[in-house]
Design an enzyme around this catalytic site. Sequence first.
Site, PDB file in Angstrom:
ATOM      1  N   HIS A  71     -18.727 -15.934  -1.338  1.00  0.00           N
ATOM      2  CA  HIS A  71     -18.681 -17.346  -1.757  1.00  0.00           C
ATOM      3  C   HIS A  71     -17.349 -17.651  -2.442  1.00  0.00           C
ATOM      4  CE1 HIS A  71     -19.785 -15.474  -5.530  1.00  0.00           C
ATOM      5  NE2 HIS A  71     -19.477 -16.594  -6.156  1.00  0.00           N
ATOM      6  N   LYS A  76     -14.707  -8.234  -5.095  1.00  0.00           N
ATOM      7  CA  LYS A  76     -14.138  -7.370  -6.128  1.00  0.00           C
ATOM      8  C   LYS A  76     -15.182  -6.394  -6.639  1.00  0.00           C
ATOM      9  CE  LYS A  76     -10.630  -6.694  -8.953  1.00  0.00           C
ATOM     10  NZ  LYS A  76     -10.834  -5.243  -8.714  1.00  0.00           N
ATOM     11  N   LYS A 100     -21.954 -10.786 -12.043  1.00  0.00           N
ATOM     12  CA  LYS A 100     -21.071 -10.524 -13.182  1.00  0.00           C
ATOM     13  C   LYS A 100     -19.861 -11.466 -13.151  1.00  0.00           C
ATOM     14  CE  LYS A 100     -20.397  -6.113 -13.683  1.00  0.00           C
ATOM     15  NZ  LYS A 100     -19.901  -4.727 -13.726  1.00  0.00           N
ATOM     16  N   LYS A 112     -18.628  -3.330  -3.941  1.00  0.00           N
ATOM     17  CA  LYS A 112     -18.616  -2.008  -4.574  1.00  0.00           C
ATOM     18  C   LYS A 112     -18.372  -0.964  -3.505  1.00  0.00           C
ATOM     19  CE  LYS A 112     -19.421  -0.536  -8.814  1.00  0.00           C
ATOM     20  NZ  LYS A 112     -19.250  -1.374 -10.008  1.00  0.00           N
ATOM     21  N   SER A 369      -9.290  -7.085 -14.775  1.00  0.00           N
ATOM     22  CA  SER A 369      -8.850  -6.874 -13.385  1.00  0.00           C
ATOM     23  C   SER A 369      -8.361  -8.195 -12.781  1.00  0.00           C
ATOM     24  CB  SER A 369     -10.000  -6.351 -12.528  1.00  0.00           C
ATOM     25  OG  SER A 369     -10.129  -4.961 -12.654  1.00  0.00           O
TER      26      SER A 369
END
Length: 478
Positions: A71, A76, A100, A112, A369
């Site tokens: 989306h 990440k 998150k 991930k 990050s």
Amino acid sequence: MATNNSVADQDTHFFGDVCNNFDYAAKFTKHDAGLLDQIKSCNSVYRFRFPIRRGNDFEVIDAWRVEHSQHQSPTKGGIRYSEMVNEDEVMALAALMTYKCAIVNVPFGGAKGGIKINPKNYSLQELENITRRYTVELIRKNFIGPSIDVPAPDYGSGEREMSWIADTYATMNPGQLDAMGCVTGKPIALQGIAGRREATGRGVAIAIRECVSIAEDMNKLGLPTGISGKTIIVQGLGNVGYYSAKFLAEFGAIIVGLCEYEGAIYNPDGLDVEAVFQHRKATGSILDYPGSKQEFKHSAEGLEQPCDILVPAALENQITVANIRNIKAKIIAEAANGPTSPEAETIFYQNGGIIIPDMYVNAGGVTVSYFEWLKNLSHVAFGRINRRFEENTNLNLVNMVEGITGVALTPMQRSTIVRGASELELVNSGLEDTMIRSYHEIRETFKANPSIDTLRTAAFVGAINKIAVSYQNLGVWP
Ligand code: GLU
């Protein structure tokens, strides 16, 4: 040819637990069932295997990259190096990354990766081979890139692995100006960012400090307000646990217990985190630390000792029905991903405790990050252009005020006021702002609807609403 494949014998409930939490929270939103289904599912699950040479033999490595939601782009999330890693876990962790990022308003989708090895069993050269080959496999399937999917460190990986990934990607994409934005958590020398290494732990400490600063909530828990003097047990002395404990102690909390694989140590008067860390480094064990008053051979016992706050900062599924009733803490702050089972969470709330959920508590890592990725795309360090200008502006102001009032500042006062912000200061202040704002967003959702019974559900509700808006903005849903 040897293989360490054993997908079938793994636990497969973690992604299910995340989906159950999602479904429960979704009831407090008004979105179309199809949209909710789209948000919840993992969009792309790439499972692959590749061989590496070990001496005269070959070994086949199992690996994954899961992109949960596009989306927002890029997606990440870290890459986990662990022999326990499995597809269900990577899917669950990718999904948690989506929520998150939404919670802390970082404009990424969740992803991930996993490499099923115990890094301790491999030489440096083998680890480099595995990491570079893993990266090549991602490149081949378009599963990595500054605008596609940006990995980062996770359990078992760090700056060293990120630099191998960055180098492999840059080598295979010659001339790509933004190539270094293909991965975060890089060493500073390779266009990493100041403060990334300690970011997750710093974020955990800020999250806890914010939670305990609200008198109304602390009164309900029967705890005094403020971080100063709060007793805390931390499970895990890896990157996240170590920095969480260190910053919590700096904020005035008392670290009374520390737990690792080999056992746990406890001292109601407080442990010196740095000294324990050095002791473990020197002896290979947390045990026999001279400053502890009690020691436990079974690490799990350490979690059950008296404290105000328990910080699981190791792996998932550490707090379950088997031990939740023995936990004395009033607050659990989930620095790890998925450390508390859903059943244990229900019992903990029934007994009057609260849990600050993982997808908020450990979001400091991905927040910084994001700053690193911005730095890579802009090709300039934060503060580089404006630092001297700010200093001059402040200096003019100080000179003027001194001239008008006739009061001269001490050299120390002068340098505190005049100094322009460094990259580290900017990163830390961006992180602090993000963690504080996000906590209040979650808390407000929690308080606005008495039927929302946990902070986790409140965090999910907020995340679902934000992701739904992204899909609506993309024109995918009305
Ligand atoms: N692995 C970390 C996490 O679970 C960091 C992810 C990132 O920085 O992309 O949040």
